[in-house]
Design a protein around this motif. Sequence first.
Motif, mmCIF file in Angstrom:
data_model
loop_
_atom_site.group_PDB
_atom_site.id
_atom_site.type_symbol
_atom_site.label_atom_id
_atom_site.label_comp_id
_atom_site.label_asym_id
_atom_site.label_seq_id
_atom_site.Cartn_x
_atom_site.Cartn_y
_atom_site.Cartn_z
ATOM 1 N N ARG B 208 36.163 -31.726 75.432
ATOM 2 C CA ARG B 208 34.908 -31.961 76.138
ATOM 3 C C ARG B 208 34.049 -30.699 76.050
ATOM 4 N N PRO B 210 31.218 -27.965 77.558
ATOM 5 C CA PRO B 210 31.040 -27.395 78.899
ATOM 6 C C PRO B 210 29.916 -28.051 79.704
ATOM 7 N N THR B 213 28.842 -34.849 80.127
ATOM 8 C CA THR B 213 29.405 -35.761 81.120
ATOM 9 C C THR B 213 30.539 -36.543 80.456
ATOM 10 N N ILE B 214 31.391 -37.108 81.277
ATOM 11 C CA ILE B 214 32.507 -37.889 80.734
ATOM 12 C C ILE B 214 31.949 -39.061 79.934
ATOM 13 N N ILE B 239 34.127 -27.295 82.828
ATOM 14 C CA ILE B 239 32.691 -27.484 82.650
ATOM 15 C C ILE B 239 31.949 -26.296 83.258
ATOM 16 N N ARG B 240 30.691 -26.189 82.861
ATOM 17 C CA ARG B 240 29.872 -25.066 83.333
ATOM 18 C C ARG B 240 29.278 -25.397 84.697
ATOM 19 N N THR B 241 29.501 -24.540 85.660
ATOM 20 C CA THR B 241 28.917 -24.724 86.984
ATOM 21 C C THR B 241 28.394 -23.371 87.444
ATOM 22 N N ASN B 248 35.229 -21.273 83.467
ATOM 23 C CA ASN B 248 34.621 -22.586 83.621
ATOM 24 C C ASN B 248 35.258 -23.225 84.851
ATOM 25 N N THR B 249 34.746 -24.364 85.272
ATOM 26 C CA THR B 249 35.354 -25.080 86.392
ATOM 27 C C THR B 249 36.157 -26.245 85.832
ATOM 28 N N LEU B 250 37.482 -26.169 85.956
ATOM 29 C CA LEU B 250 38.306 -27.278 85.469
ATOM 30 C C LEU B 250 37.938 -28.532 86.249
ATOM 31 N N ASP B 251 37.504 -29.581 85.552
ATOM 32 C CA ASP B 251 37.161 -30.836 86.220
ATOM 33 C C ASP B 251 38.415 -31.700 86.255
ATOM 34 N N ILE B 252 39.247 -31.436 87.241
ATOM 35 C CA ILE B 252 40.549 -32.120 87.322
ATOM 36 C C ILE B 252 40.358 -33.626 87.492
ATOM 37 N N SER B 253 39.245 -34.017 88.121
ATOM 38 C CA SER B 253 38.988 -35.452 88.315
ATOM 39 C C SER B 253 38.780 -36.181 86.996
ATOM 40 N N PRO B 256 41.907 -38.639 86.153
ATOM 41 C CA PRO B 256 41.914 -40.041 86.611
ATOM 42 C C PRO B 256 40.683 -40.836 86.178
ATOM 43 N N VAL B 257 39.538 -40.193 86.037
ATOM 44 C CA VAL B 257 38.345 -40.934 85.607
ATOM 45 C C VAL B 257 38.547 -41.473 84.194
#
Lengths: 341, 341, 341, 341
Positions: B208, B210, B213-214, B239-241, B248-253, B256-257
């Motif tokens: 993915r 940075p 979107t998914i 992702i970049r936040t 980066n910010t690991l988008d753990i969600s 499941p998404v």
Amino acid sequence: MIIVMKQGSQDKEIVEISKVLESLGLGVHISKGTERTIIGVLGDKRVLSDVPLELMPGVEKLVPIVESYKLAGKTFKPEPSVIDVQGVKIGGKELVMMAGPCAVESREQIMEAAFAVKKSGAQFLRGGAFKPRTSPYAFQGLEEEGLKLLKEAKDATGLLIISEVTSEKAVETADKYVDMFQIGARNVQNFQLLREVGRSQKPVLYKRGPSTTIDEWLNAAEYIMSEGNHNVILCERGIRTFETATRNTLDISAVPVVKTSSHLPIIVDPSHAAGKSQYILPLSKAAIAAGADGLIIEVHPNPRCALSDAAQQLKPDDFNNLCKVISEIAEIIGREFHYGE
Amino acid sequence: MIIVMKQGSQDKEIVEISKVLESLGLGVHISKGTERTIIGVLGDKRVLSDVPLELMPGVEKLVPIVESYKLAGKTFKPEPSVIDVQGVKIGGKELVMMAGPCAVESREQIMEAAFAVKKSGAQFLRGGAFKPRTSPYAFQGLEEEGLKLLKEAKDATGLLIISEVTSEKAVETADKYVDMFQIGARNVQNFQLLREVGRSQKPVLYKRGPSTTIDEWLNAAEYIMSEGNHNVILCERGIRTFETATRNTLDISAVPVVKTSSHLPIIVDPSHAAGKSQYILPLSKAAIAAGADGLIIEVHPNPRCALSDAAQQLKPDDFNNLCKVISEIAEIIGREFHYGE
Amino acid sequence: MIIVMKQGSQDKEIVEISKVLESLGLGVHISKGTERTIIGVLGDKRVLSDVPLELMPGVEKLVPIVESYKLAGKTFKPEPSVIDVQGVKIGGKELVMMAGPCAVESREQIMEAAFAVKKSGAQFLRGGAFKPRTSPYAFQGLEEEGLKLLKEAKDATGLLIISEVTSEKAVETADKYVDMFQIGARNVQNFQLLREVGRSQKPVLYKRGPSTTIDEWLNAAEYIMSEGNHNVILCERGIRTFETATRNTLDISAVPVVKTSSHLPIIVDPSHAAGKSQYILPLSKAAIAAGADGLIIEVHPNPRCALSDAAQQLKPDDFNNLCKVISEIAEIIGREFHYGE
Amino acid sequence: MIIVMKQGSQDKEIVEISKVLESLGLGVHISKGTERTIIGVLGDKRVLSDVPLELMPGVEKLVPIVESYKLAGKTFKPEPSVIDVQGVKIGGKELVMMAGPCAVESREQIMEAAFAVKKSGAQFLRGGAFKPRTSPYAFQGLEEEGLKLLKEAKDATGLLIISEVTSEKAVETADKYVDMFQIGARNVQNFQLLREVGRSQKPVLYKRGPSTTIDEWLNAAEYIMSEGNHNVILCERGIRTFETATRNTLDISAVPVVKTSSHLPIIVDPSHAAGKSQYILPLSKAAIAAGADGLIIEVHPNPRCALSDAAQQLKPDDFNNLCKVISEIAEIIGREFHYGE
């Protein structure tokens, strides 16, 4: 650069680090605080790019003090760069206007667009021949055929041509037809491609990526410039944020920030930032008022028939009105733009 | 898709739109509300990808109702895909572990890394041969020489090989040496490159971007899959936040998404998400607990000497401990991972 | 609103939902597509605010079609609101300028600031008496004492007074001294506070929060307006993004977006957006060019001695120059600003 | 802190700055580099919070070296804090589970919820009495009546009570009924409110704001702690990003980052992060695996009838299953949770 040592770091750790720095020809300046010792590093830090100082015993973190880009920076060249493209000067008193359809679709379309934008005062005709599209099922561009049509439009109108290149092969093909390469936002860190256009002397319009900081952008410009091509024009086109009312969020502050940090010219692309044609006029006015050196705007003779990005393309009449307003604002702020032919 | 008409739109505008839709073989369903009329569009919307409906008179906006990707979606294939790479199954009960140095640096380094990660249970050896680096002055990878060393490591250990490809030429070269291509975050929308790996049948680890979107990520996967290569493994890498404590910010969600929206396997890269080795263990545990199908982790025999991304590479002992912990969590949640040789 | 049903949803589920909607007085419009059934909901959706339709069997998701705010929207009031504050009209042809120090520090300071900004043409004096500061150890404002000094400055200069309120108690105190309340970015969703100023008829300058979408902002304005106070002036002051070159990223597009969606006036705060005084002039020019109804700018007679936000406060001379430039741009774009006394 | 001087700064400027620092009792350490001079500042920088050093002649920028928070930091207290709430220890080996409906709606509802969550092993009952809602037309909470019902539920079940406070008045009221105050994400920088709960000794669950960095969050915690209340439990609940598949993006890395920087316990709220009930289980597992000290989860006896946030509330059976799984993961990672009564 500053090396911040951990609380309780030991003298031998500091000695060890100093040795490494000195062996690379760098100066060392040690400062013992109440909580931490910090080590100032003096000299050209580029020799450190492959030395993992942050892993040496006792080191807590590294703090950069000066920006890491060189060739794009004001330290390297304090006065603004003016880039001359066959007589059109970008970054000087005169504003530059690049306009045309998102994609080249046909001879009729590109000719009509060319004459229209020429009439309003644009110096460059833009038009995509290699189109990176979100969906593989959408129109992908006419490729070399499109470039030939752009060249025809140039011959007919005298407009300079700018078109996006998306691969090394595309650079090779486009080189024969265009006056300026465009590197799109998706390729902002496609270093292979940056190097390729860096090996040319042809000017490059280099768009910021949707999630690139200004610092990273100027650093990546180094990939083009370090190959010898200093004819780089930056282009702000919006960044990705949580706001959804516009396609991207135009980072208008990027204009004064770049003017403070870099000698390179910067223009603004309100079309991709907004994603909606009704916001292009106010954003264009804002960009010029903020000090941008020009604009790149999508104009289509018949937006309703456009094969890509239809919602953000202006009609020729609206573009004409925009050019008129821009010429008036230009005068107030000490710039100029020759509206009309 | 729903077409929302402007307040006060006229009947003839609605008739006009209906005609266009019907001429493309789509069904039309009109619903007049108190404030707006909306038009429901029935059928395969891919025929609309080049039709600028949003510019037709009376139209306020278009609202997509179902996701626009097809091949990566659950509607296309409801059951999870299990991708078989020479006997190693990705997306099944067993977790997959890919590990190795950020960059291949030398025979000694890659051999030592390979034996180390093999010993802890990894099935894949990772190692960069083509390295996209932020600064042009940093180490850029050994290129084909590095791929040959990876192949040697495979022959010596039996590990499968994964390595990043950054251009069409790199795909061609790497094809001879690797078992899985990696598309890096910077190339998530390098459509030319996606198509190129799509023409191969070799599995692709597709990271993915940075600021992707998914939904955009799954749409771009269509570029690989529509060329015929359905062996795509997704990889979340942060992702970049606005947060700066991690790279980066690991988008753990995303785990499941993706499991809800797609049949493709998804693994997690905690190394690039965190950017700091001390956070890799907790993020790895979190990823597996959240349902990821595996991990890709940077391991270096001597991180302090690494030529790139030193701060985020694990030492072999730490990686060994990580594998042990992961095997225990796997058991609790109904998965399995064979820790140790 | 549209209710999108799951693939394979059953008729009895659709009947069930229709019953609920009809029992609330809403109309129902069912449309069966090839993949999904969708249900259009007709009527005033505010009756649905506490009905969890998304949990009813068969429902996949809800898609809003029209914005959920009413009183702030163009549908409620198509023509722009002009708010009259003791003769100064906000949202009309004339631009409004609010200026003064971040915090009221002393009689000398606020008097000097007041006469200075008055001289350049400002209609409002700003000055914080209740200061929300990031650190509890920093100066927190003079509170009521500061408000009294503002009132003195008003009596001496004729400037109108605006000051931030941070609690219900502060509203009560400030009511005696100020002509306009300011709700700061940190309180954008402090609904208790919004209601409190909504119960007054005093105009409210309502700042956007650093992570509030424009839609959420207009929705939260409903808390003020539904209490009866329609004298709301919106203020864009930058949003939080990954970019760090400026304190926040000024969302310049918010100006035309608000002008399209709402009848409320909007002004821009370049000081908090930029966080650095050297960017205030270009951002101010951009804001006015984009169509803002005015500016709020931090001006301090001696920024080097300021007790808060020193880096972003302008010197009176710089502010004077800014006002001159703004008056010139105003003329070009069909607005006006009376520079000088 | 480091003061970076501009290129070409003069000696007298450096002398001037040194004098200011020394007059405040701070030490000074000057280091002249090839491009810049930097000044290291030694001592307690809190004396500088109102001194605008960045505006002194010759100064380019200030670079903080150590974090600015004190009481929440590891330097102040290296060992983890364990907060004892009437025998339930938060931050120790045992995990804490707080559960209950978004809002208290009726005696039946809260009693049913209380017995249900108690049965699965929760130690705390949560339930909103003061509800900050996005729309003023939505249910706003039962206020004191709701608090009384929570107290009844405590008396019946022995569960501890946590409830959100949104104003100074709410703190006063809630103090009689609850065992722990909750500060919600919207009030993360409502400094007035933070001080108010700081003056109590009652434990505070302090949620991160959707656009608050971890550093700012720990700094704002100083507002509570500097008033004397050190019983602060942090709560990560998702941050705002460009991704829209979830309501917020759970920043799972915040767990190890906080554990590295602070001695305060941290729990995770997967309900508000996800916004959709189907993602709560995987995110809960991830949070515990990453090292969180507990969870706060929305559970409603009948989500379909919930008056707020219906989509993200779990059914008691699903919560029971979640508790069982968490107890198993806890064991693997050296923690414990007593599933069941």
